[in-house]
Motif scaffolding. Structure first.
Motif, PDB file in Angstrom:
ATOM      1  N   GLU A  55      -2.947   6.209   1.290  1.00  0.00           N
ATOM      2  CA  GLU A  55      -4.002   5.580   0.503  1.00  0.00           C
ATOM      3  C   GLU A  55      -4.910   4.731   1.396  1.00  0.00           C
ATOM      4  N   TYR A  86      -5.584  -2.429  10.100  1.00  0.00           N
ATOM      5  CA  TYR A  86      -4.778  -3.026   9.035  1.00  0.00           C
ATOM      6  C   TYR A  86      -3.767  -4.006   9.637  1.00  0.00           C
ATOM      7  N   TYR A 103      -5.119  -1.386  -0.607  1.00  0.00           N
ATOM      8  CA  TYR A 103      -3.884  -2.153  -0.658  1.00  0.00           C
ATOM      9  C   TYR A 103      -4.003  -3.174  -1.784  1.00  0.00           C
ATOM     10  N   THR A 131      -6.863  -5.022  -6.164  1.00  0.00           N
ATOM     11  CA  THR A 131      -6.915  -3.939  -5.192  1.00  0.00           C
ATOM     12  C   THR A 131      -8.034  -4.177  -4.187  1.00  0.00           C
ATOM     13  N   THR A 178       0.857  -1.175   0.000  1.00  0.00           N
ATOM     14  CA  THR A 178       0.000   0.000   0.000  1.00  0.00           C
ATOM     15  C   THR A 178       0.893   1.225   0.000  1.00  0.00           C
TER      16      THR A 178
END
Length: 566
Positions: free
Chosen positions: A111, A141, A114, A120, A107
């Motif tokens: 943004e 994440y 990922y 994506t 990533t």
């Protein structure tokens, strides 16, 4: 008379009343419950509104979380220290990478998406961002790849990375949870009857507890009900990745074939002749030529075909020094490995070349790395292991004998991602060190293997034997040296007119003599020293043996190795 006594009595009574009031006030001050509330910012050492303390298990750590746009973030150093060290940040290319056993997930800073091999993926929040030299990663994440849980509260974040049995008790009545044990200690929070508290430490009249919202403080024991044990519920939405390996069922025997040019491939027959039990040959073909991921190759497909016909696997060696040394130039391994583009170029180029040649594996020999290169080298090994695993190539990695000063080579991670971790069991004293001594005493080799086995599965560990020794020459304060191969030792000793005696400390034959003003010393690597090392390796039940290098050994040494393999 009565008129005189009455004022005295009144005075005494007043004194008693005043004294009683004073005593009552003292007793009240001492035993009454304080209503003072603790300053949470001070307690959690939070000076900024967007910061939260981190409670790891049952302790507050010095690091803090960042709350931004309603999302909890940890800086990468905190993630590495407490949760997951696989995350890798490229500050130049603004990338956050995560290497699984089969792919590199990436990533870009800032943004919300990922990229995986499936395409994506949208996270719905900013995944990571850089703030100066720090990189912050969203807690959610991190959770995609990590066995941990977290919960955000007003001034703190509870983080759990392990689960077990805890002691708990229910409150018998409403009570204050205080900063310390004692009725005068400030109040952290209020707990109500029926609340379940975790008991962290029980003292005579107070207990250290943790509330359901992860506030750690103290309550009186008399407020607690019966203490019982409770099994904590671990994370259920995480599955650990599986690292598959291409280790053999039997011991490997690898011989390095030193090749300085394409013509060197023609020595294959002579190098293999006389060996016994060797099943892997590792030609020194590939060497870094720049900092962009390119390398030079002396490889030929014919060599591979011939070696296969001899029953040998071929693991091409990739190094970071031969080309630079041959051409007298400086190539920064740090610059190359710290660039994601360059690093992944090298990974792709060398694995594609290996597949095109029909190689069975790749042998990585990166030497003299600095400590600041360590994290980038580890990421390189992770990424290379992915391509090797996906393409069916054996990955072996050469290492110095491990000590605390070179632990950034990370044998523990190598043992996870590689198929073989080769310990170059020599260079205890090395060419140019000006420090006479054994190249590979038995304690040096054995202790190095013991340290390795603390971090690497035994079946992946290979010990490399030196088929050479060093002749040390001391004249005054000047110390010089020269290599002598094992096959030439007997002839050398005969011409020097000296004989060696067995040294129990090094488990080698040792000789020392003087000629003119020069003092000579030599610790021989011969059949006797090799036999001791092989016996030691047998007791440790490691994955095999390697030799540096082909062409240096004797028939007696190879016979011993062949017996070891059996």
């Amino acid at each position: 008379m009565k008129k005189k006594v009455l004022p005295v009595i009144v005075a005494i009574l007043l004194i008693l009343v005043i004294g009683g009031c004073a005593l009552g006030k003292v007793l009240l001050d001492k035993y009454s419950y304080s209503k003072e509330e603790a300053d949470w910012n001070e307690f959690y050492q939070v000076s900024e509104n967007d910061r939260s303390a981190i409670i790891l298990q049952n302790e507050m750590v010095e690091e803090q979380a960042l709350i931004k746009d309603g999302v909890c973030y940890f800086d990468l150093a905190t993630v590495h220290k407490y949760m997951n060290e696989v995350f890798y940040a490229d500050m130049t290319e603004n990338l956050l990478l995560y290497a699984t056993p089969t792919e590199v997930i990436r990533t870009t800073f800032g943004e919300t998406a990922y990229t995986t091999t499936e395409g994506t993926q949208e996270a719905g929040y900013v995944i990571s961002f850089a703030d100066g030299d720090n990189v912050y990663v969203a807690a959610d994440y991190v959770k995609l790849f990590t066995n941990y849980s977290y919960e955000c509260y007003d001034r703190h974040v509870q983080v759990n990375t392990e689960w077990g049995i805890r002691q708990v008790a229910q409150l018998k009545k409403d009570t204050a949870v205080r900063l310390r044990g004692g009725v005068k200690s400030p109040i952290l929070t209020q707990a109500v009857k029926g609340d379940t508290l975790e008991i962290l430490e029980q003292m005579e009249t107070w207990s250290k507890v943790k509330t359901a919202d992860a506030v750690i403080g103290y309550v009186e024991n008399k407020r607690l009900g019966e203490i019982t044990e409770e099994t904590e519920t671990p994370v259920t939405d995480y599955q650990a990745p599986e690292y598959t390996s291409l280790t053999a069922d039997s011991k490997i025997c690898l011989g390095w074939h030193s090749i300085g040019g394409v013509a060197g491939n023609d020595t294959l027959y002579s190098m293999v002749s006389g060996t016994k039990g060797m099943n892997v040959i590792a030609p020194t073909w590939f060497s870094m030529t720049d900092e962009n991921g390119a390398f030079r190759s002396f490889a030929t497909a014919g060599y591979v075909t011939t070696a296969h016909q001899m029953g040998l696997q071929v693991w091409g060696v990739l190094d970071n020094f031969n080309y630079a040394n041959e051409n007298g130039i400086s190539i920064s391994t740090l610059n190359m490995l710290s660039s994601t583009t360059a690093r992944q170029n090298l990974v792709k180029n060398v694995t594609d070349t290996a597949m095109g040649l029909g190689l069975d594996g790749i042998n990585v020999d990166f030497e003299q790395l600095s400590s600041d290169c360590g994290p980038h080298y580890v990421e390189f090994l992770r990424e290379l292991s992915i391509e090797c695993r996906n393409k069916g190539l054996v990955l072996s990695i050469d290492n110095y004998v491990p000590f605390n000063f070179n632990d950034y080579y990370r044998l523990d991670i190598q043992g996870e991602v590689a198929d073989y971790v080769i310990i170059m069991g020599y260079d205890e004293h090395w060419h140019g060190s000006k420090d006479p001594g054994s190249v590979a005493s038995i304690s040096y080799v054995s202790d190095g293997l013991d340290r390795t086995l603390q971090e690497v599965p035994a079946n992946k560990v290979v010990n490399a034997l030196p088929f050479y020794t060093i002749l040390w020459k001391t004249e005054g304060t000047d110390v010089t040296d020269e290599y002598i191969t094992m096959r030439n030792e007997a002839d050398f000793m005969s011409k020097a007119g000296v004989s060696a005696e067995w040294d129990e400390v090094t488990c080698q034959n040792y000789a020392e003599w003087t000629s003119g003003s020069v003092n000579y010393q030599i610790w021989l690597e011969d059949a006797e020293s090799i036999a001791v090392k092989l016996n030691m390796m047998t007791t440790k039940n490691i994955g095999g043996v390697a030799v540096w290098r082909l062409g240096y050994g004797t028939q007696a040494a190879w016979e011993l190795i062949n017996a070891y393999l059996q």
